[in-house]
Design an enzyme around this catalytic site. Structure first.
Site, PDB file in Angstrom:
ATOM      1  N   GLY A  37      19.808  48.968 -42.922  1.00 11.37           N
ATOM      2  CA  GLY A  37      19.735  48.837 -41.469  1.00 11.37           C
ATOM      3  C   GLY A  37      18.592  47.936 -41.057  1.00 11.37           C
ATOM      4  N   GLN A  48      12.404  43.863 -35.787  1.00  8.33           N
ATOM      5  CA  GLN A  48      11.915  43.653 -37.156  1.00  8.33           C
ATOM      6  C   GLN A  48      12.004  42.183 -37.578  1.00  8.33           C
ATOM      7  OE1 GLN A  48      14.384  47.041 -38.888  1.00  8.33           O
ATOM      8  NE2 GLN A  48      12.607  47.059 -40.227  1.00  8.33           N
ATOM      9  N   CYS A  77      12.103  51.715 -45.207  1.00  6.69           N
ATOM     10  CA  CYS A  77      12.169  50.797 -44.074  1.00  6.69           C
ATOM     11  C   CYS A  77      11.816  49.402 -44.585  1.00  6.69           C
ATOM     12  CB  CYS A  77      11.170  51.238 -43.004  1.00  6.69           C
ATOM     13  SG  CYS A  77      11.147  50.153 -41.573  1.00  6.69           S
ATOM     14  N   LEU A  78      12.611  48.405 -44.196  1.00  2.00           N
ATOM     15  CA  LEU A  78      12.347  47.041 -44.685  1.00  2.00           C
ATOM     16  C   LEU A  78      10.980  46.524 -44.224  1.00  2.00           C
ATOM     17  CD1 LEU A  78      15.841  45.314 -44.319  1.00  2.00           C
ATOM     18  CD2 LEU A  78      14.717  46.029 -46.425  1.00  2.00           C
ATOM     19  N   HIS A  92      17.104  56.044 -37.123  1.00  5.01           N
ATOM     20  CA  HIS A  92      15.971  55.225 -37.577  1.00  5.01           C
ATOM     21  C   HIS A  92      15.943  53.884 -36.829  1.00  5.01           C
ATOM     22  CE1 HIS A  92      13.350  53.640 -41.037  1.00  5.01           C
ATOM     23  NE2 HIS A  92      13.680  52.545 -40.384  1.00  5.01           N
ATOM     24  N   GLU A  93      17.105  53.222 -36.749  1.00  5.43           N
ATOM     25  CA  GLU A  93      17.149  51.878 -36.141  1.00  5.43           C
ATOM     26  C   GLU A  93      16.982  51.940 -34.620  1.00  5.43           C
ATOM     27  OE1 GLU A  93      16.731  49.624 -38.202  1.00  5.43           O
ATOM     28  OE2 GLU A  93      17.410  50.726 -39.969  1.00  5.43           O
ATOM     29  N   HIS A 141      13.443  52.153 -33.779  1.00  5.56           N
ATOM     30  CA  HIS A 141      12.771  50.840 -33.854  1.00  5.56           C
ATOM     31  C   HIS A 141      12.817  50.125 -32.499  1.00  5.56           C
ATOM     32  CE1 HIS A 141      11.449  49.827 -37.892  1.00  5.56           C
ATOM     33  NE2 HIS A 141      12.593  50.190 -38.445  1.00  5.56           N
TER      34      HIS A 141
HETATM   35 ZN    ZN Z   1      12.962  50.610 -40.396  1.00  4.00          ZN
END
Ligand code: ZN
Length: 162
Positions: free
Chosen positions: A45, A50, A91-92, A133-134, A137
């Site tokens: 995701g 991000q 998380c990226l 999660h997304e 963000h």
């Molecule tokens: Zn993340």
């Protein structure tokens, strides 16, 4: 085009993304670039901030779990189950960090797809987790913010995130 993923203390990760008023060619391009960026980084995701875009756009790639690729515009959690689940998350923007996070087991998300069609998406398990999660963000909320207070303090101290 593969985009640069903003990491750790980059202030854009704490910004609130703005609603997409119209699905323009720029938004479609952003979705395509986010898809390629996730593929390159083997992510499940990604949220637009991000990659530095303050737009309410997320992409999810659960093709490995046969749940396909999703691009959501202005997604919003409209219902969540009382029942919670604790699972490990990454998380990226925080490579090599994995945390056990408690989230609602099921959610209903109201969203638009890239064609501008509004829909309600009912999800459970991994998809429900990635969605929460997304969408967090997009409001500048990071996964460790969801840790219980004391664990959060320890985590932030250890990783110099205060
Ligand atoms: Zn993340």
């Amino acid at each position: 085009m593969i985009l640069d993923i903003r990491k750790i203390k980059n202030p854009v990760l704490r910004k609130k993304c703005l609603e997409v008023k119209e699905i323009t060619p720029e938004i479609r391009k952003l979705v395509q670039d986010m898809k390629e960026t996730m593929e390159k980084n083997k992510g499940v995701g990604l949220a637009a901030n991000q990659v530095g875009a303050l737009k309410r756009v997320i992409t999810i790639d659960l093709r490995f779990a046969n749940q396909g690729f999703l691009a959501l515009i202005n997604p919003k959690v409209i219902k969540k189950s009382r029942e919670k689940e604790i699972e490990e998350e990454g998380c990226l923007s925080f490579p090599d960090i994995f945390l056990k996070i408690k989230r609602a087991k099921e959610v209903i998300v109201r969203t638009k797809n890239v064609e501008g069609k509004e829909m309600d998406l009912k999800a459970e398990g991994l998809l429900a987790r990635v969605l929460q999660h997304e969408i967090d963000h997009l409001d500048g909320i990071l996964f460790f913010d969801r840790l219980p207070l004391w664990q959060r303090i320890k985590f932030k101290f250890k990783n110099k995130l205060y």
